[in-house]
Design an enzyme around this catalytic site. Sequence first.
Site, PDB file in Angstrom:
ATOM      1  N   ARG A 297     -10.214   9.187 -57.700  1.00  0.00           N
ATOM      2  CA  ARG A 297     -11.206   8.602 -56.791  1.00  0.00           C
ATOM      3  C   ARG A 297     -12.627   8.842 -57.295  1.00  0.00           C
ATOM      4  O   ARG A 297     -13.503   7.987 -57.126  1.00  0.00           O
ATOM      5  CB  ARG A 297     -11.039   9.097 -55.360  1.00  0.00           C
ATOM      6  CG  ARG A 297     -11.883   8.325 -54.346  1.00  0.00           C
ATOM      7  CD  ARG A 297     -11.576   8.676 -52.902  1.00  0.00           C
ATOM      8  NE  ARG A 297     -10.470   7.916 -52.368  1.00  0.00           N
ATOM      9  CZ  ARG A 297     -10.589   6.697 -51.810  1.00  0.00           C
ATOM     10  NH1 ARG A 297     -11.771   6.119 -51.695  1.00  0.00           N
ATOM     11  NH2 ARG A 297      -9.535   6.066 -51.354  1.00  0.00           N
TER      12      ARG A 297
ATOM     13  N   GLU B 111     -15.500   8.541 -44.031  1.00  0.00           N
ATOM     14  CA  GLU B 111     -16.062   9.175 -45.224  1.00  0.00           C
ATOM     15  C   GLU B 111     -17.328   8.509 -45.787  1.00  0.00           C
ATOM     16  O   GLU B 111     -18.222   9.217 -46.256  1.00  0.00           O
ATOM     17  CB  GLU B 111     -15.003   9.214 -46.340  1.00  0.00           C
ATOM     18  CG  GLU B 111     -13.828  10.114 -46.038  1.00  0.00           C
ATOM     19  CD  GLU B 111     -12.678   9.872 -46.999  1.00  0.00           C
ATOM     20  OE1 GLU B 111     -12.080   8.782 -46.926  1.00  0.00           O
ATOM     21  OE2 GLU B 111     -12.403  10.747 -47.824  1.00  0.00           O
TER      22      GLU B 111
HETATM   23  N1  MTE Z   1     -15.071  13.638 -38.204  1.00  0.00           N
HETATM   24  C1  MTE Z   1     -14.864  14.763 -37.502  1.00  0.00           C
HETATM   25  N2  MTE Z   1     -15.530  14.930 -36.343  1.00  0.00           N
HETATM   26  N3  MTE Z   1     -14.019  15.743 -37.939  1.00  0.00           N
HETATM   27  C2  MTE Z   1     -13.337  15.617 -39.124  1.00  0.00           C
HETATM   28  O1  MTE Z   1     -12.559  16.508 -39.498  1.00  0.00           O
HETATM   29  N4  MTE Z   1     -12.899  14.208 -41.106  1.00  0.00           N
HETATM   30  C3  MTE Z   1     -13.403  13.153 -41.978  1.00  0.00           C
HETATM   31  C4  MTE Z   1     -13.802  11.919 -41.178  1.00  0.00           C
HETATM   32  N5  MTE Z   1     -14.615  12.283 -40.045  1.00  0.00           N
HETATM   33  C5  MTE Z   1     -13.532  14.429 -39.905  1.00  0.00           C
HETATM   34  C6  MTE Z   1     -14.406  13.442 -39.375  1.00  0.00           C
HETATM   35  C7  MTE Z   1     -12.470  12.753 -43.017  1.00  0.00           C
HETATM   36  S1  MTE Z   1     -12.357  13.693 -44.402  1.00  0.00           S
HETATM   37  C8  MTE Z   1     -11.705  11.633 -42.900  1.00  0.00           C
HETATM   38  S2  MTE Z   1     -10.701  11.120 -44.151  1.00  0.00           S
HETATM   39  C9  MTE Z   1     -11.730  10.801 -41.697  1.00  0.00           C
HETATM   40  O2  MTE Z   1     -12.596  11.320 -40.705  1.00  0.00           O
HETATM   41  C10 MTE Z   1     -10.319  10.718 -41.132  1.00  0.00           C
HETATM   42  O3  MTE Z   1     -10.244  10.045 -39.948  1.00  0.00           O
HETATM   43  P1  MTE Z   1     -10.171   8.444 -39.813  1.00  0.00           P
HETATM   44  O4  MTE Z   1      -9.351   7.956 -40.963  1.00  0.00           O
HETATM   45  O5  MTE Z   1      -9.537   8.255 -38.516  1.00  0.00           O
HETATM   46  O6  MTE Z   1     -11.578   7.978 -39.908  1.00  0.00           O
HETATM   47  N1  HPA Z   2      -7.898   9.807 -50.024  1.00  0.00           N
HETATM   48  C1  HPA Z   2      -7.627  10.836 -49.217  1.00  0.00           C
HETATM   49  N2  HPA Z   2      -6.508  11.485 -49.236  1.00  0.00           N
HETATM   50  C2  HPA Z   2      -5.580  11.108 -50.104  1.00  0.00           C
HETATM   51  C3  HPA Z   2      -5.786  10.050 -50.978  1.00  0.00           C
HETATM   52  C4  HPA Z   2      -7.013   9.352 -50.941  1.00  0.00           C
HETATM   53  O1  HPA Z   2      -7.271   8.397 -51.690  1.00  0.00           O
HETATM   54  N3  HPA Z   2      -4.697   9.918 -51.735  1.00  0.00           N
HETATM   55  C5  HPA Z   2      -3.846  10.887 -51.316  1.00  0.00           C
HETATM   56  N4  HPA Z   2      -4.377  11.608 -50.333  1.00  0.00           N
HETATM   57 MO1  MOS Z   3     -10.392  12.882 -45.749  1.00  0.00          MO
HETATM   58  S1  MOS Z   3     -10.980  13.956 -47.386  1.00  0.00           S
HETATM   59  O1  MOS Z   3      -9.552  11.758 -46.781  1.00  0.00           O
HETATM   60  O2  MOS Z   3      -9.192  13.954 -45.158  1.00  0.00           O
END
Ligand code: MTE
Ligand code: HPA
Ligand code: MOS
Length: 813
Positions: A355, A762
């Site tokens: 990534r 993210e």
């Molecule tokens: N927001 C909060 N409040 N707490 C979290 O742990 N994790 C982040 C983001 N926002 C997180 C957050 C990460 S690393 C990811 S991948 C996404 O939320 C995951 O949730 P979603 O796929 O439902 O957006």
């Molecule tokens: N993003 C986050 N988590 C993951 C991924 C990715 O692309 N691939 C495997 N785990």
């Molecule tokens: Mo988020 S780093 O893909 O949990």
Amino acid sequence: MRTLTKRLQANHTRVEARPPVPAAEAPVQGDEPLAREAIDPTPPKARHAHAARHESAVKHVTGRAHYIDDLPAPAGALHAMVGLSEAAHGRLLRLDLDAVARSPGVVDVISAGDIPGHRDIGPVFPGDPLFAETAVSYVGQPLFAVAATSYAAARRAVRAAVIEIEPLTPRFDPVDAAAAREFVRPSHRQVGGDWAQALAQAPHVLEAQQFVGGQEHFYLEGQACLVIPSEDEGMTVYTSNQHPSETQKLVAEVLDIPFHAVTVENRRMGGGFGGKETQAAPWACMAALLARRNGRAVRLRLPRAEDTRATGKRHPFHNRYRLGIDDDGVIVGGDIELIGDCGHSPDLSEAVVDRAMFHADNAYSLGAARVTGHRARTHTASNTAFRGFGGPQGMMIIERAMDDIARHRGEDPLTIRQRNLYRLGRETTHYGQHVDQHPLLHHVVERLTHSSDYWQRRDRITAFNRHSPVIKRGLALTPVKFGISFTAKHLNQAGALLHVYTDGSVMINHGGTEMGQGLHTKICQVVARELGIELGAVRISATRTDKVPNTSPTAASSGADLNGMAARDAAIQVRRRLLDFAAEHYQWDREGLELEEGALIAGNGDTRHRVAWGELIQAAYLARVSLSATGFYATPLIHYDRASGQGRPFYYFAYGAAVSEVRVDTLSGEYRVERVDVLHDVGDSLNPAIDRGQVEGGFIQGMGWLTSEELKWNAEGRLLSDGPATYKIPTFGDLPPVFNVELLEGHPNSQASLYRSKAVGEPPFMLAISVWSALRDALASLADYRESPDLDTPATPERVLLAAEALRQRSRS
Ligand code: MTE
Ligand code: HPA
Ligand code: MOS
């Protein structure tokens, strides 16, 4: 539920809203089923409003939301604690746990030899022994675990272990590791054209390198689980965990029992941020082992210092670029090399470094470029997923290059960035994906340039700096283009399970987990919208592996995209059945039937009929219509061929841009972020209130990564920054005094995503690169903007001061 039924039926005759209950007078019933309704001052009709508040908002702020350690344990529950290695690298010669076993309150002690099933719990590739056997690979590695009658007894007992480790030379420098070809996984390459020729023929060639620091997740709820043995050798695992299905699998494999004997449940996490994608599993496995051996429930909660030492962080990276540019400062091609510091094992590092490579272009065409990613093995905890998943580290190199090109050309960095954005004729990435919404990138940058007054402020800042020898101000705009989809194709699937009960209330379960990001709220909104009922009628209980199986981690920002589609699929099936039933039962034209505003609507004008949702459900139940459905979704179109390094790994890209302004004291290195303007693309937002929260939170977390959060190890590889006193995450006072956040409106996703929305978890994290770039801008003023300062991250005041000194020295000589 009685109130709910009544209200649902009331809709039959009266569509108007209940009179609002003033928030201040309403009872606070945090744990009650309808608590959020009871104090919701908005009328029911507006409630599946788009900007609905987080389903647990009230519980969060009143302390009534349950986390793992709040769950009541059955009588006789034991407390577990883990014994960690004090050596970074060595051979375990002796692990004498007799004194531990004799410690007051201790009931059981286990180490590697006590595992009946798999001893290695590596999530993708082997390399993560649950307990070290002979090889010790980092300070903080689990060696054994105890179960005791109290938390204090368990903590005390682990200190009594007699451990002998024959020391071996540890390696902490990923660049050394790469030179020695010490990798946890093979290196990977993406080549988009004749990069060597492009470099050879380019009128200008620039090169530089940088170090990008790691980051501790600092979730407020630490790693925690509660494991309760159940019938037939079964285990119920409550865990703060982004990946229940994988924990189910690993617990089963460690215990050597079938997967169906293990049920994993999570209601919510107090933050995950990627740190609970794979690294919540070991604790559940250990607690399950102890629970199995003793036939008692076991709790395991790591103290903060142990948590930070035992678990991996964001990967630090060493990046290098060598780029050819034309006379306009546009990249024609080149070579980018990324070395990810993976720690001792593969964990998720193959995908994390991939990534990073996929984002080494950020929003710019690299021309004919080669990107190489290495996965260096070092003797630290295994670095893991963290918001952005390598993307932020990859982007840092090209954003550095943009600033460098600007100084080389004597032009404003914004001008250089705009010229290099993906555009017609330069719209294919180095891995072969077409960037199909690239005009949106230009639009976002132009709009933000305007709304933030970039050019006027640039003039003012340049003028200010000319007359201010010590205090220097800096300004930078950086864009973000972030690829949405798991890069491991098979993970791009999701399931859901929907039940409508006979009172009309709806239960939706799906594969995603709630970590504060508002996923459950969004999924409830999807179901409410498809069934035409109010948000309060839809509930998510908890994520459970016996409700929805074989789920992907809640990660890659795709929780709502994937699970929302699966939930929608389930809701559409139930809706279809209800409408088919109604057409027959009431003898109304099927084509004219709608579910909306808590009712079945048939016909229009004089022939308009209305049946309240609750009544419709009763009738359907009596007619023996199934009121339950499973939903499924798999993302279309995506593919990536790792052998050729080419493909279309992402379903779409999310875009954004930020402008940051800083003020730096160049004699002390201290600085302040004075103003931030953000314009971020979430397509057609699923929930603007939650999305805004994600943008703000992501930005601030990114700013912490690049400025104040510094991981420090001593020479023996022991993490020194293991708590809030030594590791500085941003606080309320670090918020920029001016923080303008706007969601881009009127630009739906060009792909057929959930209601044309875009993932938001993210991408905003990387908007904070503008803060780092603004610091470099302020520093560059010391050399009349003709030099591009080195500024590794985190750009602490110390690093900023050293960079200022270096610039002053160079301009003097
Ligand atoms: N927001 C909060 N409040 N707490 C979290 O742990 N994790 C982040 C983001 N926002 C997180 C957050 C990460 S690393 C990811 S991948 C996404 O939320 C995951 O949730 P979603 O796929 O439902 O957006
Ligand atoms: N993003 C986050 N988590 C993951 C991924 C990715 O692309 N691939 C495997 N785990
Ligand atoms: Mo988020 S780093 O893909 O949990």
